[in-house]
Enzyme design. Structure first.
Site, mmCIF file in Angstrom:
data_model
loop_
_atom_site.group_PDB
_atom_site.id
_atom_site.type_symbol
_atom_site.label_atom_id
_atom_site.label_comp_id
_atom_site.label_asym_id
_atom_site.label_seq_id
_atom_site.Cartn_x
_atom_site.Cartn_y
_atom_site.Cartn_z
ATOM 1 N N HIS A 103 0.838 -1.164 -0.118
ATOM 2 C CA HIS A 103 0.093 0.042 -0.109
ATOM 3 C C HIS A 103 0.603 1.126 0.139
ATOM 4 O O HIS A 103 1.825 1.334 0.731
ATOM 5 C CB HIS A 103 -1.022 0.034 1.383
ATOM 6 N N GLU A 114 -4.357 2.231 -7.171
ATOM 7 C CA GLU A 114 -4.578 3.312 -6.546
ATOM 8 C C GLU A 114 -3.843 4.307 -6.730
ATOM 9 O O GLU A 114 -2.487 4.495 -5.830
ATOM 10 C CB GLU A 114 -4.553 2.913 -4.997
HETATM 11 O O1 LIG Z 1 -6.047 3.540 0.542
HETATM 12 C C1 LIG Z 1 -6.994 3.339 0.159
HETATM 13 C C2 LIG Z 1 -7.548 1.669 0.339
HETATM 14 O O2 LIG Z 1 -6.564 1.189 0.547
HETATM 15 C C3 LIG Z 1 -8.148 4.218 0.051
HETATM 16 O O3 LIG Z 1 -8.400 5.031 1.124
HETATM 17 P P1 LIG Z 1 -9.619 6.197 1.029
HETATM 18 O O4 LIG Z 1 -10.686 5.627 0.178
HETATM 19 O O5 LIG Z 1 -9.913 6.451 2.360
HETATM 20 O O6 LIG Z 1 -8.869 7.444 0.233
#
Ligand SMILES: O=C(CO)COP(=O)(O)O
Length: 281
Positions: A121, A196
């Protein structure tokens, strides 16, 4: 031993609680997600849409107990090898056991009932300096325990004005970790990539649908054909309103939810939007 891997359905909705909740809130939250009157989890749909909760390490065990009790209330269907609701961990170490103070064993995570391990992450990379190589080793260790690595990839810099350049840059950045992970895991192991964009995490709004769709297409091309299932999700301020008409439904295999899943109503809305596009109950 491909048959020991969990089967991934067409669509996935994963929720990471990061480090937001107290243990008590996590357990209450999971009970609410599973409560039939809240109409969030439909066990009959598990081969089309699966939900998973990724709590902190400390609450994996009590969450697994709650899930066991929940599954005991369902009519058994021996034809299904995938449980109606999955549990995941937010990280793991790359060795299964030994003198690694403070680390968490993938074998223990599996033994407690997890089927997914989130890896790489953006917060682990930026705060703890986790590298592509470390994430790839953790992915291999996850597969060795017959769990599914959920690998987060995403470009650091927000897109500039030239759309084609922004997409190309993003795919190039994501491709490094995608390739490292695919080289480290067996070809027949299922894997999930969560696209992401780093600049879209923790924001009021997600990345634009066109940008996500184009980058995800590029990531799928990097993955290419492989015997094991590969799913590509979107995460980064994802929530209600992002999936349906004109949204991400046509472009991704699901979403990875953070803050906008903290309230049960938000999760229900997202599930409804996905179900509408699947035409399931
Ligand atoms: O990092 C995330 C999921 O792993 C996304 O977080 P948010 O939706 O709070 O921005």
């Amino acid at each position: 031993m491909a048959s020991n891997y969990p089967i991934l359905p067409e669509k996935l909705l994963l929720i990471s609680l990061k480090m937001y909740f107290t243990p008590e809130r996590t357990l209450t939250y999971l009970r609410e997600l599973l409560k039939p009157s809240n109409e969030i989890v439909h066990p009959a749909n598990r081969n089309k849409l699966l939900l998973a909760l990724i709590p902190d390490f400390l609450t994996i065990w009590p969450c697994a107990q709650i899930l066991k009790e929940y599954e005991a209330t369902l009519t058994t269907d021996t034809a299904q090898s995938t449980p109606p609701f999955l549990l995941g961990a937010q990280d793991c170490f790359w060795e299964p056991q030994g003198a690694y103070t403070g680390e968490v064993s993938p074998a223990s995570i599996r033994a407690l009932g997890c089927t997914i391990v989130e890896l790489g992450h953006a917060e682990r990379r930026s705060i703890f300096n986790e590298s592509d190589d470390q994430t790839a080793r953790k992915a291999a260790a996850t597969c060795a325990q017959h769990m599914v690595p959920l690998v987060c990839v995403g470009e650091v810099t927000a897109p500039g004005p030239v759309v084609s350049q922004a997409v190309g840059q993003a795919v190039t950045e994501c491709a490094v970790l995608v390739r490292a992970v695919l080289a480290a895991i067996p070809d027949d192991a299922p894997v999930i990539f969560a696209y992401e964009p780093v600049w879209a995490i923790g924001q009021p709004k997600p990345a634009g649908v066109d940008h996500v769709a184009a980058v995800v297409q590029g990531i799928r091309a990097v993955i290419g054909a492989r015997p094991g299932t590969a799913r590509v999700l979107y995460g980064g301020s994802a929530g209600p309103g992002l999936w349906g008409k004109g949204g991400l439904g046509h472009a991704v295999d699901g979403m990875f939810l953070g803050r906008f899943a903290h309230e049960i109503d938000g999760v229900r809305e997202v599930v409804r939007e996905v179900e509408e596009t699947l035409a399931v109950a």
